[in-house]
Design an enzyme around this catalytic site. Structure first.
Site, mmCIF file in Angstrom:
data_model
loop_
_atom_site.group_PDB
_atom_site.id
_atom_site.type_symbol
_atom_site.label_atom_id
_atom_site.label_comp_id
_atom_site.label_asym_id
_atom_site.label_seq_id
_atom_site.Cartn_x
_atom_site.Cartn_y
_atom_site.Cartn_z
ATOM 1 N N PHE A 96 60.141 33.446 41.209
ATOM 2 C CA PHE A 96 60.781 32.604 42.254
ATOM 3 C C PHE A 96 59.482 31.769 43.006
ATOM 4 O O PHE A 96 59.458 30.676 43.108
ATOM 5 C CB PHE A 96 61.469 33.195 43.283
ATOM 6 C CG PHE A 96 62.097 32.393 44.409
ATOM 7 C CD1 PHE A 96 63.472 31.764 44.462
ATOM 8 C CD2 PHE A 96 61.338 32.142 45.729
ATOM 9 C CE1 PHE A 96 63.709 31.093 45.713
ATOM 10 C CE2 PHE A 96 61.843 31.389 46.651
ATOM 11 C CZ PHE A 96 63.050 30.985 46.633
ATOM 12 N N ASP A 97 58.390 32.714 43.528
ATOM 13 C CA ASP A 97 57.203 32.067 43.978
ATOM 14 C C ASP A 97 56.554 31.156 43.459
ATOM 15 O O ASP A 97 56.174 29.988 43.887
ATOM 16 C CB ASP A 97 56.408 33.368 44.866
ATOM 17 C CG ASP A 97 57.027 34.075 45.749
ATOM 18 O OD1 ASP A 97 58.263 34.398 45.780
ATOM 19 O OD2 ASP A 97 56.301 34.352 46.708
#
Ligand SMILES: Nc1nc2c(ncn2[C@@H]2O[C@H](COP(=O)(O)OP(=O)(O)O)[C@@H](O)[C@H]2O)c(=O)[nH]1
Ligand SMILES: [Mg+2]
Length: 237
Positions: free
Chosen positions: A182-183
């Protein structure tokens, strides 16, 4: 001006009380804005949720979000989308990044003209204490991110980040990953779309108690890089 600090947690009943106490005290002294701490629990199978609820009664400005499915990305997306805050941030519950990096991270977004702020363990001025294994994996992974996308930010995976409400509103719906990738997805898409990323050196002390399964996470990350690269080629963003 309201600042959200999300603490994603999975089976963290032991460390949660001391971390929330430290963070609460720090923010009370060093944050010039209004703030809220949100403990975001996914499907913990220990007493994390009960501990979090108790802490939310004990401390002002602390609340709890609960999800049934695992995944740190999922927890961040939900908590940030639902928050009323102007600046959204998160940090790992083990407070591995020294908290003194937090005010400058937020200031960069409030008054420095940046849209996203990230802690980095890979800049010259960073001081990082971690195992050789994690250090090596981190360096190789971040080189891969650069080789794939020619990005400028230095550390995709540090658990210490902030984003403006406006940037989050555009970027979060574009992110597919619900876990550790996600990051990276947020940063790669964000930089591609012209959002300005503030890369801040942190002082990092590794907490050996980790929720990361290294091999499966590495495979997911590489698959994520390939998926996002394909989407770039198709002009998906
Ligand atoms: N909400 C949520 N948080 C998670 C999940 N997995 C890990 N975390 C949290 O993510 C943060 C970083 O995890 P950690 O094990 O310290 O990662 P490491 O420092 O890279 O080894 C911690 O606050 C964890 O509790 C999850 O599935 N859901
Ligand atoms: Mg950790």
């Amino acid at each position: 001006m309201l600042v959200n600090i999300t603490i994603p947690v999975y089976n963290e009943e032991k460390i949660l009380p001391s971390s929330i106490a430290s963070l609460h005290a720090f923010l009370g002294q060093h944050c010039r804005f209004d703030w809220e701490i949100v403990v975001a629990d996914n499907a913990s199978i220990d007493g994390t949720l009960e501990v979090a609820k108790r802490l939310s009664k004990e401390f002002s400005n602390v609340r709890v979000v609960h999800l049934d499915q695992k995944g740190r990305g999922r927890a961040l997306r939900k908590t940030w989308m639902e928050s009323q805050a102007d600046i959204l941030s998160y940090m790992d519950v083990d407070l591995s990044s020294n908290l003194f990096a937090f005010p400058p991270l937020i200031e960069a977004l409030v008054s420095g003209g940046f849209d996203i702020g990230i802690g980095s363990r890979l800049l010259k001025a960073s001081t990082t204490k971690r195992s050789i294994k994690r250090e090596t994996i981190s360096r190789i992974y971040n080189l891969m991110v650069k080789a794939f996308f020619f990005t400028k930010f230095s550390d995709a995976q540090c658990g210490f980040k902030a984003i403006t409400k406006k940037a989050a509103a555009e970027l979060l719906p574009k992110i597919e990953d619900n876990g550790w990738f996600f990051d990276t997805e947020l940063l790669v898409i964000g930089e591609r779309l012209g959002y300005r990323i503030f890369d801040l050196p942190v002082s990092w002390v590794e907490d050996m108690d980790s929720r990361v399964k290294i091999v499966s996470t590495a495979i997911d990350d590489i698959n994520g890089l390939i998926r996002v690269k394909r989407k770039f080629r198709k002009g998906a963003y």
